[in-house]
Enzyme design. Sequence first.
Site, short mmCIF file in Angstrom:
data_model
loop_
_atom_site.label_atom_id
_atom_site.label_comp_id
_atom_site.label_asym_id
_atom_site.label_seq_id
_atom_site.Cartn_x
_atom_site.Cartn_y
_atom_site.Cartn_z
N ASP A 140 -6.07 6.86 -1.53
CA ASP A 140 -6.16 7.41 -0.20
C ASP A 140 -4.99 7.78 0.56
O ASP A 140 -5.14 8.42 1.71
CB ASP A 140 -6.96 6.24 0.68
N GLY A 141 -3.84 7.79 -0.08
CA GLY A 141 -2.44 7.99 0.45
C GLY A 141 -2.00 7.11 1.79
O GLY A 141 -1.02 7.36 2.41
N GLY A 172 2.26 9.95 -4.27
CA GLY A 172 0.71 10.11 -3.72
C GLY A 172 0.50 9.42 -2.34
O GLY A 172 -0.71 9.70 -1.69
N ASP A 210 9.22 5.20 -12.45
CA ASP A 210 8.81 6.15 -11.31
C ASP A 210 9.25 5.55 -9.83
O ASP A 210 9.53 5.86 -9.11
CB ASP A 210 7.40 6.38 -11.17
N ASN A 211 9.81 3.96 -10.18
CA ASN A 211 10.38 3.28 -9.21
C ASN A 211 11.80 2.94 -9.35
O ASN A 211 12.47 2.04 -8.80
CB ASN A 211 9.62 2.04 -8.94
N ARG A 258 10.99 5.65 5.58
CA ARG A 258 12.18 5.37 4.81
C ARG A 258 13.26 6.16 4.66
O ARG A 258 12.92 7.37 5.21
CB ARG A 258 11.83 5.23 3.51
N ARG A 278 13.89 10.02 -8.76
CA ARG A 278 13.40 9.05 -9.36
C ARG A 278 13.89 9.42 -10.86
O ARG A 278 13.73 10.49 -11.22
CB ARG A 278 12.14 8.61 -9.12
N LYS A 294 5.79 6.90 4.43
CA LYS A 294 5.14 6.28 3.51
C LYS A 294 3.71 5.73 4.06
O LYS A 294 3.63 5.02 4.73
CB LYS A 294 5.95 4.81 2.83
N GLY A 347 3.62 11.03 -9.20
CA GLY A 347 4.10 11.87 -7.61
C GLY A 347 4.02 10.93 -6.54
O GLY A 347 3.50 10.12 -6.54
P1 AMP Z 1 3.76 2.15 -7.27
O1 AMP Z 1 3.74 1.52 -8.30
O2 AMP Z 1 3.33 1.54 -5.88
O3 AMP Z 1 5.04 2.72 -6.86
O4 AMP Z 1 2.70 3.53 -7.16
C1 AMP Z 1 2.55 4.24 -8.31
C2 AMP Z 1 1.90 5.53 -8.11
O5 AMP Z 1 0.73 5.38 -7.30
C3 AMP Z 1 2.86 6.55 -7.28
O6 AMP Z 1 2.45 7.78 -7.67
C4 AMP Z 1 2.15 6.45 -6.06
O7 AMP Z 1 2.36 7.46 -5.02
C5 AMP Z 1 0.68 6.06 -6.17
N1 AMP Z 1 0.00 5.56 -5.12
C6 AMP Z 1 0.12 4.09 -4.77
N2 AMP Z 1 -0.74 3.74 -3.92
C7 AMP Z 1 -1.31 4.78 -3.45
C8 AMP Z 1 -2.20 5.11 -2.11
N3 AMP Z 1 -2.81 4.32 -1.34
N4 AMP Z 1 -2.60 6.43 -2.32
C9 AMP Z 1 -2.20 7.40 -3.10
N5 AMP Z 1 -1.35 7.23 -4.25
C10 AMP Z 1 -0.85 5.81 -4.18
MG MG Z 2 6.21 4.18 -6.42
#
Ligand code: AMP
Ligand code: MG
Length: 526
Positions: free
Chosen positions: A140-141, A107, A275-276, A198, A205, A128, A105
């Site tokens: 931490d989002g 995040g 997810d990407n 963005r 996705r 983002k 999701g």
């Molecule tokens: P990514 O591979 O970077 O696209 O991230 C995979 C998952 O991790 C997605 O659900 C993102 O929303 C979550 N995510 C990555 N970095 C963070 C962060 N700093 N805080 C919260 N969720 C994160």
């Molecule tokens: Mg991602």
Amino acid sequence: MTTPRHTLTFDNRFVNELPGDPDQENRRRQVLGAAWSPVMPTPVARPAVLAHARDVAELVGLSDADVQDPRFAEVFGGNALYPGMQPYAACYGGHQFGNWAGQLGDGRAITLGEVRNARGERWELQLKGAGPTPYSRTADGRAVLRSSIREFLCSEAMHHLGVPTTRALSLVTTGESVVRDMFYNGNAAPEPGAIVCRVAPSFIRFGNFEILAARNDLALLAQLVDFTIARDFPHLEGSSDEKRAAWFAEVCARTARMIVHWMRVGFVHGVMNTDNMSIIGVTIDYGPYGWVDNFDPHWTPNTTDAQMRRYRFGQQPAIAQWNLLRLAEALVPVFANEDALQAGIDRYSTVYIAEYEAMHAAKFGFTERGAAEQQLIREGFTLLHDAEMDFTRFFRALGEIPDTLPDTNAVALLGNVFYDEARRTAQAEALEAWLRRWHERALVQGRPFSERRAAMHAVNPWFVLRNYVAQQAIDAATAGDPSLVHTLLDVLRNPYTEQPAFAHFTERRPEWARHKAGCSMLSCSS
Ligand code: AMP
Ligand code: MG
């Protein structure tokens, strides 16, 4: 508080047509029976606009005055909303590095709303790094400045290269620091935080569908499929089943075209988890991406993937197909006929092969694609690798080769494309011979130099956002000087046009960058 002068019209179909999470509380949890959760950005201390893309502002309907207004930094730093915005985080899952990972999701992404511009186009605005959501799990989002600069610049660089991609409206610093362990080695340190806005017609996705299939929430899965078709593929016609079949085939074709573009410009995404993967076939989620410098199909910029090299340059086409297979599996329960899914997968291969071959021919300046051309292309790539040549500089130099070759040492016309003297010497003879055969073949195609050059330069970029160049902009901006970000944002607008004043941004990766963090090594922890 200043009065917003903006004229944006919002039409938030995702939240208005799909079921949302009834739980309003912003705490980490599994979200069932919903496609999204309402969530407000978490305010930051001192939002300040570090950069914005003027053409993206124009695209979404924001004037220069809107961007200059203090309210812009407030909205795109997550401290305020324009009227009509309905912030949410989407629920999705995904296969990460080959394994099902369950709920992921948004995040750290929060969509503010869907704008309808004057031309009737739909553009979703998504922050983002705007703070935690129900999908943040243990994180931490937030996002750090270095990765936000990389995403901001690369989104725009890819767009101007003609690669389907999400765009970037703004890069706002937060005035707060974020703690990151850059290489997962126990050395966590505070870094400046930032937020990128963005922009894309859709942020759906593959994983949005996968999570519903995994939970056997078939009613919502069918609803999401039909919603996606209606909103993002409105040109599709026919019965519901016909539309679904045509939709999946188009997703496969768009994905194939996106990958062909990546292979053309030497882009390595680095984290091709499902997810990407965007359902509309645009490049999404710029993390530990990189650009091939010395041509090496096995290269990956992602240190998290250094062992398996799953997402290496040369494997991207196969991984995209693997990801489409995971999507197809998720869709089986809502497809009347599995043959439609197989047909889509087949379409991926057909489109990919045809366009990949056409793209390679164009890169080498061939208008014909016979056995002789294919042989030269194959040998050309072998030499690019064996003689350790720079991918971008090589093709650009090839386009500059005139109709008449010197009697000896034609290779000198390629200029500074080599990284290793020993490897250059070892291949010198083979390369000279290849170049003469290439030249002969290029002339046989009947195009004079000026025409061939123009055609080749239209597919072989002069400028790509090499990691070491982006890193210099990051280092300067972190030290308080954002001017290089602005300069690069200008240069990347015309990547096919030689800009002599900025030739230093097109040099081979310098030796200092070969093993420097951020230049050839990046982790997912951005
Ligand atoms: P990514 O591979 O970077 O696209 O991230 C995979 C998952 O991790 C997605 O659900 C993102 O929303 C979550 N995510 C990555 N970095 C963070 C962060 N700093 N805080 C919260 N969720 C994160
Ligand atoms: Mg991602």
